[in-house]
Design a protein around this motif. Sequence first.
Motif, PDB file in Angstrom:
ATOM      1  N   THR A  95       0.831  -1.193   0.000  1.00 37.94           N
ATOM      2  CA  THR A  95       0.000   0.000   0.000  1.00 37.94           C
ATOM      3  C   THR A  95       0.869   1.246   0.000  1.00 37.94           C
ATOM      4  N   LEU A  96       0.488   2.237  -0.794  1.00 34.11           N
ATOM      5  CA  LEU A  96       1.118   3.555  -0.786  1.00 34.11           C
ATOM      6  C   LEU A  96       0.134   4.513  -0.138  1.00 34.11           C
ATOM      7  N   VAL A  97       0.566   5.141   0.951  1.00 37.97           N
ATOM      8  CA  VAL A  97      -0.279   6.104   1.650  1.00 37.97           C
ATOM      9  C   VAL A  97       0.281   7.499   1.400  1.00 37.97           C
ATOM     10  N   LEU A  98      -0.515   8.348   0.770  1.00 35.88           N
ATOM     11  CA  LEU A  98      -0.164   9.748   0.548  1.00 35.88           C
ATOM     12  C   LEU A  98      -0.986  10.542   1.558  1.00 35.88           C
ATOM     13  N   SER A  99      -0.310  11.205   2.508  1.00 33.12           N
ATOM     14  CA  SER A  99      -1.011  11.819   3.629  1.00 33.12           C
ATOM     15  C   SER A  99      -0.486  13.213   3.948  1.00 33.12           C
ATOM     16  N   GLN A 100      -1.180  13.878   4.850  1.00 31.12           N
ATOM     17  CA  GLN A 100      -0.806  15.219   5.287  1.00 31.12           C
ATOM     18  C   GLN A 100       0.568  15.243   5.942  1.00 31.12           C
ATOM     19  N   THR A 101       0.978  14.152   6.525  1.00 33.59           N
ATOM     20  CA  THR A 101       2.222  14.122   7.289  1.00 33.59           C
ATOM     21  C   THR A 101       3.365  13.423   6.563  1.00 33.59           C
ATOM     22  N   GLY A 102       3.207  13.185   5.271  1.00 30.97           N
ATOM     23  CA  GLY A 102       4.260  12.481   4.536  1.00 30.97           C
ATOM     24  C   GLY A 102       4.184  12.758   3.054  1.00 30.97           C
ATOM     25  N   ASP A 103       4.342  11.711   2.277  1.00 34.00           N
ATOM     26  CA  ASP A 103       4.253  11.832   0.827  1.00 34.00           C
ATOM     27  C   ASP A 103       2.857  12.299   0.450  1.00 34.00           C
ATOM     28  N   HIS A 104       2.770  13.130  -0.596  1.00 29.65           N
ATOM     29  CA  HIS A 104       1.474  13.663  -1.027  1.00 29.65           C
ATOM     30  C   HIS A 104       1.592  14.220  -2.440  1.00 29.65           C
ATOM     31  N   ILE A 105       0.473  14.678  -2.982  1.00 29.55           N
ATOM     32  CA  ILE A 105       0.433  15.294  -4.311  1.00 29.55           C
ATOM     33  C   ILE A 105       0.095  16.765  -4.135  1.00 29.55           C
ATOM     34  N   MET A 106       0.957  17.639  -4.623  1.00 32.51           N
ATOM     35  CA  MET A 106       0.677  19.074  -4.611  1.00 32.51           C
ATOM     36  C   MET A 106      -0.010  19.444  -5.917  1.00 32.51           C
ATOM     37  N   LEU A 107      -1.081  20.219  -5.804  1.00 36.27           N
ATOM     38  CA  LEU A 107      -1.832  20.706  -6.960  1.00 36.27           C
ATOM     39  C   LEU A 107      -1.622  22.210  -7.012  1.00 36.27           C
ATOM     40  N   LEU A 108      -0.831  22.657  -7.981  1.00 33.93           N
ATOM     41  CA  LEU A 108      -0.375  24.042  -8.052  1.00 33.93           C
ATOM     42  C   LEU A 108      -1.093  24.814  -9.145  1.00 33.93           C
TER      43      LEU A 108
END
Length: 154
Positions: A95-108
């Motif tokens: 499982t890949l967890v993208l979260s507020q406290t780690g890895d995530h996707i920025m939408l610019l």
Amino acid sequence: MKQKFKQLFNIVLLSSFSLTAFGQVTLTDGYIRAVPASVPNTAAYMTLENHGSPVRLVAVSAAFAKEAQLHTLVDEAGLISMRQVEGFDIDSHSTLVLSQTGDHIMLLGLKKPLIEGSNLALTLHFDDGREQMISLPVKLQDRSTNAEHHHHHH
């Protein structure tokens, strides 16, 4: 009759293999953080499960933002900062967890204000050339954990 059955069996068999290969990564949870209309950037968080062979998420695209970037958080002498990364590996049956406290996707560079409760489409791009469309709801960040998280600005 036997020939038609054989052709039908082959079609079903090939279809099941291609559906399995296509559906190896599944979205189990996620959302796009709602922000005020004046804020140009936000983030997407999600959980992806890989039910197949190892794969690497190398990019994300979103029609509602000028750019989507894969980011990680780095602790440098007690100072937390964001860094853009080339991708995230998703091992087989992990499982890949993208979260507020780690890895995530920025939408610019949001092209329009996000409406809380709406669903927005993103496309996940993998290193094997596959693309997978997903839809995430726009919702407010969990307020109960806000005090625990560091705030990041672009």
